[in-house]
Design a protein around this motif. Structure first.
Motif, PDB file in Angstrom:
ATOM      1  N   THR A 124       8.294  12.260   4.286  1.00 40.30           N
ATOM      2  CA  THR A 124       8.179  13.699   4.029  1.00 40.30           C
ATOM      3  C   THR A 124       6.746  14.207   4.207  1.00 40.30           C
ATOM      4  OG1 THR A 124       7.856  13.227   1.662  1.00 40.30           O
ATOM      5  CG2 THR A 124      10.095  13.731   2.387  1.00 40.30           C
ATOM      6  N   GLN A 125       5.764  13.269   4.262  1.00 42.42           N
ATOM      7  CA  GLN A 125       4.356  13.698   4.248  1.00 42.42           C
ATOM      8  C   GLN A 125       3.751  13.933   5.631  1.00 42.42           C
ATOM      9  OE1 GLN A 125       5.588  10.699   3.308  1.00 42.42           O
ATOM     10  NE2 GLN A 125       3.986   9.174   3.028  1.00 42.42           N
ATOM     11  N   VAL A 126       4.595  14.011   6.683  1.00 48.06           N
ATOM     12  CA  VAL A 126       4.067  14.322   8.023  1.00 48.06           C
ATOM     13  C   VAL A 126       4.796  15.517   8.624  1.00 48.06           C
ATOM     14  CG1 VAL A 126       3.325  11.958   8.557  1.00 48.06           C
ATOM     15  CG2 VAL A 126       5.626  12.682   9.175  1.00 48.06           C
ATOM     16  N   ASP A 127       4.161  16.111   9.602  1.00 54.17           N
ATOM     17  CA  ASP A 127       4.728  17.255  10.317  1.00 54.17           C
ATOM     18  C   ASP A 127       6.058  16.883  10.971  1.00 54.17           C
ATOM     19  OD1 ASP A 127       4.610  18.645  13.343  1.00 54.17           O
ATOM     20  OD2 ASP A 127       4.211  19.987  11.665  1.00 54.17           O
ATOM     21  N   GLU A 128       7.010  17.798  10.940  1.00 53.88           N
ATOM     22  CA  GLU A 128       8.348  17.528  11.472  1.00 53.88           C
ATOM     23  C   GLU A 128       8.317  17.209  12.972  1.00 53.88           C
ATOM     24  OE1 GLU A 128      12.192  16.672  10.791  1.00 53.88           O
ATOM     25  OE2 GLU A 128      10.775  17.337   9.264  1.00 53.88           O
ATOM     26  N   LYS A 129       7.450  17.884  13.712  1.00 50.82           N
ATOM     27  CA  LYS A 129       7.339  17.626  15.147  1.00 50.82           C
ATOM     28  C   LYS A 129       6.837  16.204  15.403  1.00 50.82           C
ATOM     29  CE  LYS A 129       5.389  19.328  19.479  1.00 50.82           C
ATOM     30  NZ  LYS A 129       4.516  20.325  20.141  1.00 50.82           N
ATOM     31  N   GLU A 130       5.864  15.779  14.601  1.00 49.06           N
ATOM     32  CA  GLU A 130       5.324  14.421  14.735  1.00 49.06           C
ATOM     33  C   GLU A 130       6.408  13.379  14.462  1.00 49.06           C
ATOM     34  OE1 GLU A 130       1.992  11.588  12.593  1.00 49.06           O
ATOM     35  OE2 GLU A 130       1.703  13.763  12.497  1.00 49.06           O
ATOM     36  N   LYS A 131       7.235  13.657  13.447  1.00 48.81           N
ATOM     37  CA  LYS A 131       8.355  12.762  13.130  1.00 48.81           C
ATOM     38  C   LYS A 131       9.334  12.666  14.298  1.00 48.81           C
ATOM     39  CE  LYS A 131      10.693  12.821   9.294  1.00 48.81           C
ATOM     40  NZ  LYS A 131      11.394  13.285   8.081  1.00 48.81           N
TER      41      LYS A 131
ATOM     42  N   LEU B 149       0.817  -1.224   0.000  1.00 47.58           N
ATOM     43  CA  LEU B 149       0.000   0.000   0.000  1.00 47.58           C
ATOM     44  C   LEU B 149       0.846   1.268   0.000  1.00 47.58           C
ATOM     45  CD1 LEU B 149      -2.622  -1.170   2.650  1.00 47.58           C
ATOM     46  CD2 LEU B 149      -3.175  -0.572   0.288  1.00 47.58           C
ATOM     47  N   TYR B 150       2.192   1.099   0.022  1.00 40.70           N
ATOM     48  CA  TYR B 150       3.130   2.227   0.093  1.00 40.70           C
ATOM     49  C   TYR B 150       2.837   3.121   1.306  1.00 40.70           C
ATOM     50  CZ  TYR B 150       3.919   0.740  -4.715  1.00 40.70           C
ATOM     51  OH  TYR B 150       4.172  -0.023  -5.824  1.00 40.70           O
ATOM     52  N   ASP B 151       2.466   2.487   2.418  1.00 40.78           N
ATOM     53  CA  ASP B 151       2.130   3.225   3.639  1.00 40.78           C
ATOM     54  C   ASP B 151       3.357   3.278   4.558  1.00 40.78           C
ATOM     55  OD1 ASP B 151       1.055   4.373   5.879  1.00 40.78           O
ATOM     56  OD2 ASP B 151      -0.731   3.107   5.954  1.00 40.78           O
ATOM     57  N   SER B 152       4.255   4.208   4.251  1.00 40.57           N
ATOM     58  CA  SER B 152       5.512   4.333   5.008  1.00 40.57           C
ATOM     59  C   SER B 152       5.280   4.728   6.457  1.00 40.57           C
ATOM     60  CB  SER B 152       6.429   5.369   4.346  1.00 40.57           C
ATOM     61  OG  SER B 152       6.704   5.000   3.027  1.00 40.57           O
ATOM     62  N   ILE B 153       4.272   5.570   6.694  1.00 44.86           N
ATOM     63  CA  ILE B 153       3.999   6.051   8.050  1.00 44.86           C
ATOM     64  C   ILE B 153       3.639   4.883   8.957  1.00 44.86           C
ATOM     65  CG2 ILE B 153       2.491   7.522   9.476  1.00 44.86           C
ATOM     66  CD1 ILE B 153       2.230   9.337   6.938  1.00 44.86           C
ATOM     67  N   ASP B 154       2.747   4.013   8.479  1.00 42.72           N
ATOM     68  CA  ASP B 154       2.342   2.866   9.297  1.00 42.72           C
ATOM     69  C   ASP B 154       3.451   1.814   9.369  1.00 42.72           C
ATOM     70  OD1 ASP B 154       0.224   1.872  10.956  1.00 42.72           O
ATOM     71  OD2 ASP B 154      -0.065   0.271   9.510  1.00 42.72           O
ATOM     72  N   MET B 155       4.300   1.775   8.336  1.00 37.81           N
ATOM     73  CA  MET B 155       5.443   0.846   8.364  1.00 37.81           C
ATOM     74  C   MET B 155       6.376   1.172   9.529  1.00 37.81           C
ATOM     75  SD  MET B 155       6.572   0.119   4.426  1.00 37.81           S
ATOM     76  CE  MET B 155       7.986  -0.886   4.831  1.00 37.81           C
ATOM     77  N   VAL B 156       6.559   2.458   9.794  1.00 38.01           N
ATOM     78  CA  VAL B 156       7.402   2.885  10.920  1.00 38.01           C
ATOM     79  C   VAL B 156       6.827   2.339  12.226  1.00 38.01           C
ATOM     80  CG1 VAL B 156       8.200   4.881  12.271  1.00 38.01           C
ATOM     81  CG2 VAL B 156       8.257   4.969   9.776  1.00 38.01           C
TER      82      VAL B 156
END
Length: 230
Positions: A167-174, A126-133
């Motif tokens: 790159t698609q999330v807020d820097e603080k959230e990262k 699904l190319y879901d990098s955020i959830d992969m983390v």
């Protein structure tokens, strides 16, 4: 004019739909056993796959609520077969998450790992990098509970590396996610006997947590540092 068979089918469809809505009503009232009764009746009589799916989802939720984990697992596995056939990766992933939650309640680490690996594969598709983390972090945490720090650290490192590329999330959230993963990694390093490297990470996360005002990670960092220097 409708044939007798068509009229019977129409009555059957109406009956199954009404039973489904009654199941929803009882579920909302937290009368889960009654909800299971109506969802099961609707599932039995409906000819519509969409309605079968809705009933299975309702049954799964209710079985979890009454802690009938074996029935819940069987129900979600039935949904896995349907979503797999339909190549519906989004709902397939959601269903594996429910199976993971059940195995978590049962403290079955082997199944927890199996389901998280399935979720990881679906995240890749699904190319879901955020959830992969998050998934790598979860796998690392399971290995941490199993007292396998080497495997835990390997997965935490994967999560940290991937989190930097997003790159698609807020820097603080990262940064917050990075702190959580690093805290987990430091704990595994400490379990491994590598206190020196763990101490460096804890000091680093403490400084970043203080800047971000993340109370939870500040407490964890101070707790380890206090234990280390005691």
């Amino acid at each position: 004019v409708r044939s007798r068979r068509q009229r019977q089918m129409c009555i059957r469809d109406r009956f199954s739909t009404n039973a489904y809505y009654l199941g929803q009503l009882y579920e909302n009232w937290k009368t889960y056993k009654k909800a299971i009764e109506y969802y099961s009746t609707s599932f039995k009589y409906t000819n519509l796959e969409k309605e079968k799916i809705l009933n299975l989802e309702g049954l799964g939720r209710c079985y979890i609520q009454i802690k009938s984990y074996s029935e819940a697992t069987d129900t979600y596995k039935s949904l896995i077969h349907i979503y797999d056939r339909k190549k519906d990766k989004v709902n397939l992933k959601a269903t594996y998450n429910f199976l993971f939650m059940i195995s978590q309640q049962q403290v079955n680490h082997k199944k927890m790992l199996d389901y998280k690996r399935d979720i990881l594969l679906l995240n890749e598709l699904l190319y879901d990098s955020i959830d992969m983390v998050s998934t790598y972090n979860n796998i690392g945490y399971i290995y941490q509970q199993l007292k396998k720090p080497e495997k835990a650290i390997r997965n935490f490192d994967e999560a940290i590396l991937l989190n930097k590329k997003i790159t698609q999330v807020d820097e603080k959230e990262k940064l917050l996610k990075n702190l959580i993963i690093n805290i987990n990694k430091a704990f595994s390093l400490h379990s491994q006997g590598n206190d020196k490297q763990a101490l460096i990470i804890y000091k680093n996360t403490l400084n970043k947590s203080l800047k971000l005002g993340d109370t939870s990670q500040i407490v964890k960092s101070y707790n380890f540092l206090g234990t280390h220097y005691y």
